[in-house]
Every structure is written in C-alpha cells, then in structure tokens.
Design a protein around this motif. Structure first.
Motif, PDB file in Angstrom:
ATOM      1  N   HIS A 196     -33.420 -16.376  23.383  1.00  0.00           N
ATOM      2  CA  HIS A 196     -32.696 -16.145  24.632  1.00  0.00           C
ATOM      3  C   HIS A 196     -32.819 -14.678  25.019  1.00  0.00           C
ATOM      4  O   HIS A 196     -32.728 -13.802  24.168  1.00  0.00           O
ATOM      5  CB  HIS A 196     -31.220 -16.533  24.445  1.00  0.00           C
ATOM      6  N   GLN A 250     -31.039 -23.410  24.353  1.00  0.00           N
ATOM      7  CA  GLN A 250     -30.658 -23.084  25.729  1.00  0.00           C
ATOM      8  C   GLN A 250     -29.146 -23.169  25.934  1.00  0.00           C
ATOM      9  O   GLN A 250     -28.657 -22.949  27.036  1.00  0.00           O
ATOM     10  CB  GLN A 250     -31.371 -24.007  26.724  1.00  0.00           C
ATOM     11  N   GLN A 267     -25.496 -22.301  26.340  1.00  0.00           N
ATOM     12  CA  GLN A 267     -24.850 -21.092  26.841  1.00  0.00           C
ATOM     13  C   GLN A 267     -23.760 -20.663  25.870  1.00  0.00           C
ATOM     14  O   GLN A 267     -23.687 -21.164  24.770  1.00  0.00           O
ATOM     15  CB  GLN A 267     -24.289 -21.363  28.245  1.00  0.00           C
ATOM     16  N   GLN A 268     -22.922 -19.771  26.298  1.00  0.00           N
ATOM     17  CA  GLN A 268     -21.811 -19.300  25.472  1.00  0.00           C
ATOM     18  C   GLN A 268     -21.076 -20.490  24.865  1.00  0.00           C
ATOM     19  O   GLN A 268     -20.930 -21.534  25.493  1.00  0.00           O
ATOM     20  CB  GLN A 268     -20.845 -18.510  26.346  1.00  0.00           C
ATOM     21  N   GLU A 300     -21.883 -15.403  22.345  1.00  0.00           N
ATOM     22  CA  GLU A 300     -22.742 -15.350  23.529  1.00  0.00           C
ATOM     23  C   GLU A 300     -23.986 -16.187  23.311  1.00  0.00           C
ATOM     24  O   GLU A 300     -24.453 -16.346  22.175  1.00  0.00           O
ATOM     25  CB  GLU A 300     -23.175 -13.903  23.796  1.00  0.00           C
ATOM     26  N   ALA A 301     -24.550 -16.663  24.403  1.00  0.00           N
ATOM     27  CA  ALA A 301     -25.813 -17.391  24.339  1.00  0.00           C
ATOM     28  C   ALA A 301     -26.848 -16.502  23.664  1.00  0.00           C
ATOM     29  O   ALA A 301     -26.885 -15.298  23.884  1.00  0.00           O
ATOM     30  CB  ALA A 301     -26.275 -17.767  25.740  1.00  0.00           C
TER      31      ALA A 301
END
Length: 164
Positions: free
Chosen positions: A157, A14, A16-17, A118-119
């Motif tokens: 994701h 989970q 993020q970036q 990126e995520a």
C-alpha cells in the motif's frame, strides 16, 4: 469453522483502515458463578445486535472462553466502535452501566484494548486455514510471487511506502 483453504493466503492487501478491539472478562472469584454468568451473558445480545446492524461497523469477530475470556473483533473505524458503545438504543450502554454500578467488588474483572491500524500497516498470513481473523473480516487472497515475504506484503500500500 468453515472450509479449509489449502496453501498460503494473506488478508486482502487492499483493506483500508481497520480497528482491532480486544475485550474480555475474568472470573476473579470463580465460585461466585452468578456474577460471572450475569456479566458473561451480556456479550451475546451485543454480538447479535451488531450482526443484525452491519451499519454499526463490526467487520468480524472470534471469541474464546475460560477463566479469562477474549473476544477479538475488527471494526471499520474507531468512530464506529465508539458510536456503538455510546448508542442508547444498542445493548452495550445498559450492560456497561450495570457493570460499573457493581465495580469494586473484585468478583469479575473486565478489560479491553483498542488498536487503530492504517491501511498498509498490517500483515496477516494464513496457511491451510479456514477464513479466520482479519482475512475473515476483510477477505483474503492467495499468496503470489509479489506477496511471498512480509516485507513485500507490508509494502503493498502506498501509505506503507511513505507515499500517501
């Protein structure tokens, strides 16, 4: 280094970036130990500052020494990294200006690489390891049947599946 987590783990899916920043130096003329040590000594104050200022955006780091050094660091964003680099109240800018004033002698080299991920576009696996790398920076989870393969982990994701 810390407690060994037995079994297989992944960095938090989970997360993020993340911005991965690699930086180091090389003692080109190792016999000029003064210049090498002076350049190397500038990193510790920067890391101490960043650890005392979590709002700067550093998530975690590891470093290795030798003739060519490597510091692997994880940041919240490229903007956090750039903001730190340009902050006149942080220890980086003065050290950078000092180094740039002596560049061209060839005695000590420096290098860096920056990657913005990126995520959902990252995958990291750890087996029988202490928290390390990305897992140390963002946390980790034990591998489950739904995260057993790299293909499954990269698809966790929505961005990785093309559904932003």
């Amino acid at each position: 280094m810390g407690r060994v987590f037995e079994g297989r783990y992944i960095a938090d899916p989970q997360a993020q970036q993340v911005t991965v920043f690699l930086i180091g130096m090389r003692a080109n003329r190792w016999w000029k130990i003064g210049k090498t040590l002076r350049t190397a000594s500038r990193m510790a104050p920067m890391l101490n500052y960043l650890m005392q200022h979590p709002e700067s955006g550093l998530l975690g780091f590891h470093n290795w020494g030798g003739r060519t050094t490597l510091l692997l660091s994880y940041w919240k964003s490229p903007e956090h990294l750039r903001r730190f680099a340009a902050d006149k109240d942080a220890p980086h800018l003065a050290a950078w200006r000092e180094f740039m004033g002596g560049i061209g002698s060839g005695d000590v080299g420096i290098w860096h690489e920056t990657y913005s991920v990126e995520a959902g576009r990252m995958e990291a696996v750890y087996g029988d390891m202490p928290k390390f790398g990305l897992a140390k920076a963002v946390g980790h989870q034990k591998i489950t049947p739904s995260t057993r393969t790299a293909k499954q982990r990269m698809g966790l994701h929505p961005i990785a599946q093309g559904r932003a």
